[in-house]
Design an enzyme around this catalytic site. Structure first.
Site, short mmCIF file in Angstrom:
data_model
loop_
_atom_site.label_atom_id
_atom_site.label_comp_id
_atom_site.label_asym_id
_atom_site.label_seq_id
_atom_site.Cartn_x
_atom_site.Cartn_y
_atom_site.Cartn_z
N HIS A 72 0.84 -1.20 0.00
CA HIS A 72 0.00 0.00 0.00
C HIS A 72 0.87 1.25 0.00
O HIS A 72 1.75 1.39 0.85
CB HIS A 72 -0.91 0.02 1.23
CG HIS A 72 -2.02 -0.99 1.18
ND1 HIS A 72 -3.01 -1.05 2.13
CD2 HIS A 72 -2.29 -1.96 0.27
CE1 HIS A 72 -3.86 -2.02 1.82
NE2 HIS A 72 -3.43 -2.58 0.71
N TYR A 201 -9.79 4.41 7.53
CA TYR A 201 -10.05 4.71 8.94
C TYR A 201 -11.20 5.71 8.98
O TYR A 201 -11.09 6.81 8.42
CB TYR A 201 -8.81 5.31 9.60
CG TYR A 201 -7.66 4.34 9.74
CD1 TYR A 201 -7.46 3.63 10.92
CD2 TYR A 201 -6.77 4.13 8.69
CE1 TYR A 201 -6.41 2.74 11.06
CE2 TYR A 201 -5.71 3.24 8.81
CZ TYR A 201 -5.53 2.56 9.99
OH TYR A 201 -4.49 1.68 10.12
N PRO A 293 -4.55 -0.88 18.48
CA PRO A 293 -4.24 -1.30 17.10
C PRO A 293 -4.47 -0.23 16.05
O PRO A 293 -4.17 -0.48 14.87
CB PRO A 293 -5.20 -2.49 16.90
CG PRO A 293 -6.33 -2.23 17.83
CD PRO A 293 -5.73 -1.56 19.02
N LYS A 297 0.92 -0.82 15.04
CA LYS A 297 2.31 -0.79 15.50
C LYS A 297 2.74 -2.01 16.31
O LYS A 297 3.95 -2.20 16.52
CB LYS A 297 2.55 0.46 16.37
CG LYS A 297 2.40 1.76 15.62
CD LYS A 297 3.39 1.85 14.50
CE LYS A 297 3.13 3.00 13.56
NZ LYS A 297 3.80 2.84 12.27
N TYR A 385 3.18 6.43 10.26
CA TYR A 385 2.44 5.24 9.84
C TYR A 385 3.36 4.23 9.15
O TYR A 385 3.27 3.02 9.42
CB TYR A 385 1.30 5.64 8.90
CG TYR A 385 0.26 4.55 8.73
CD1 TYR A 385 -0.84 4.49 9.58
CD2 TYR A 385 0.36 3.60 7.72
CE1 TYR A 385 -1.80 3.49 9.44
CE2 TYR A 385 -0.58 2.60 7.57
CZ TYR A 385 -1.66 2.55 8.43
OH TYR A 385 -2.59 1.55 8.28
#
Length: 391
Positions: A72, A201, A293, A297, A385
């Site tokens: 991604h 998200y 979550p 990480k 991220y």
């Protein structure tokens, strides 16, 4: 029995450490309370930072990852019906993340263990850690109905949040920092195509939602729920309806529904124990820290811990240099706290809290709008991220 490094726990932290040490010619034995099938079957995280992918490649464990992992270059945020994308690769000089489930990582680690000389003793129960303040530590355990003692130079506690390793640290030495969140994630796995080729998200007035995947034909979805919710009260139909609402009409337009084959509720917490070394005992992975979550990480932090620990052990055995071992805790915690901050911040940005008043909600929306319009803000999010470099 004797070895140089006793590793307690055959999860990602323990097995990656064992592979790194075996490659360097350092003798290690891994003790695991469960069976291989149990460890490999646990449903866990599925987003690998670029650093984790690089380390698995360095160990020659990336054949299936390269063939089956989903790379991604960005991620998506939805709020109040709006959807926008963070172009992580463009913002970080080409860094990406790869969707590849922890179960698949564990399979690769186990499959390659014998060829590399990694020794794993499954069903090692009643583990007791002894002598960590001496030069002759050991681990006692029961296996096959009889007791055993593993003498060693060092002990790596990679046995998770509820394991024996952290409990072996003296109470007057260990400091614990914790934040328990007033909600959990209800997650399902379903054999349906993902709603988007990248993660989404979602922040909605009903609560958080996440659209993720394990493959082009298998989806992993979550919705935020109260801690008093019961799985039995969430039929598949109710879950799909609520997920569609929280994702918003644009994101949910291509939502494919189907029967779930796994459904669970996981509470969220932030947790750090420090120091991560006392005497001859080192902590790594979930034995030392837990992250919500939201930021993906958990497994990545475990891998970065043992990468640092392995480097320190190699310097000790190869060069007689103890500085890496002496500095392990401080070095690992520097990266851990940054990841804890990001996961805590991202959780606060995307979830509805029970005590959230209209002002707090407006602040959430304002920050999301700011991130949407600011390249600088998106860069900060993207850098965290895809994973910060080792400290």
């Amino acid at each position: 029995m004797r070895t140089q490094v006793a590793i307690i726990g055959a999860g990602p932290a323990g097995l990656v450490l064992a592979h790194l040490l075996a490659r360097a010619g350092i003798d290690a034995v891994v003790l695991e309370r469960r069976t291989r099938d149990y460890v490999e079957g646990r449903v866990r995280a599925g987003v690998l930072e670029q650093g984790t992918v690089a380390l698995l490649a360095e160990l020659g464990l990336d054949a299936r990852l390269r063939a089956e992992g989903l790379v991604h270059t960005g991620t998506n945020i939805a709020y109040d019906g709006r959807l926008f994308r963070i172009d992580m690769a463009a913002l970080t000089g080409g860094s990406t993340v790869t969707v590849y489930g922890q179960q698949e990582v564990m399979r690769d680690l186990f499959d390659a263990a014998e060829a590399r000389g990694v020794r794993i003793l499954f069903e090692a129960e009643d583990v007791a850690i002894c002598g960590i303040e001496t030069d002759s530590p050991s681990v006692r355990f029961r296996r096959g109905g009889s007791g055993h003692t593993l003498a060693c130079d060092w002990i790596a506690g990679c046995d998770g949040f509820h394991g024996a390793s952290r409990a072996a640290m003296p109470a007057d030495v260990l400091k614990v920092f914790e934040r328990v969140y007033p909600f959990g994630w209800l997650g399902i796995l379903a054999e349906v195509a993902p709603v988007n080729h990248e993660l989404i998200y979602a922040n909605h007035e009903n609560g958080f939602a996440l659209a993720s995947m394990r493959s082009p034909t298998r989806s992993r979805y979550y919705v935020q729920v109260g801690l008093d919710e019961r799985i039995e009260d969430w039929s598949d139909a109710r879950f799909w309806d609520e997920l569609a609402v929280r994702l918003g009409p644009e994101a949910a337009a291509g939502l494919e529904r189907g029967p779930s084959f796994e459904k669970s509720i996981a509470p969220l917490r932030s947790f750090v124990a420090e120091p991560m070394r006392h005497g001859r005992l080192f902590l790594a992975g979930d034995a030392a820290h837990i992250v919500p979550p939201t930021g993906a990480k958990g497994m990545n932090l475990a891998v970065s811990d043992v990468a640092m620990l392995a480097e320190a052990l190699v310097r000790h055995y190869r060069d007689g240099d103890p500085s890496g071992l002496d500095g392990y805790s401080e070095r690992a915690l520097a990266r851990i706290w940054k990841a804890e901050r990001f996961s805590w911040w991202f959780t606060g940005l995307t979830h509805r809290f029970p005590d959230m008043d209209p002002f707090a909600r407006r602040m959430q929306v304002a920050e999301l709008a700011y991130i949407r319009g600011s390249r600088a803000a998106q860069t900060v999010l993207a850098e965290n991220y895809v994973g910060l470099p080792l400290a």
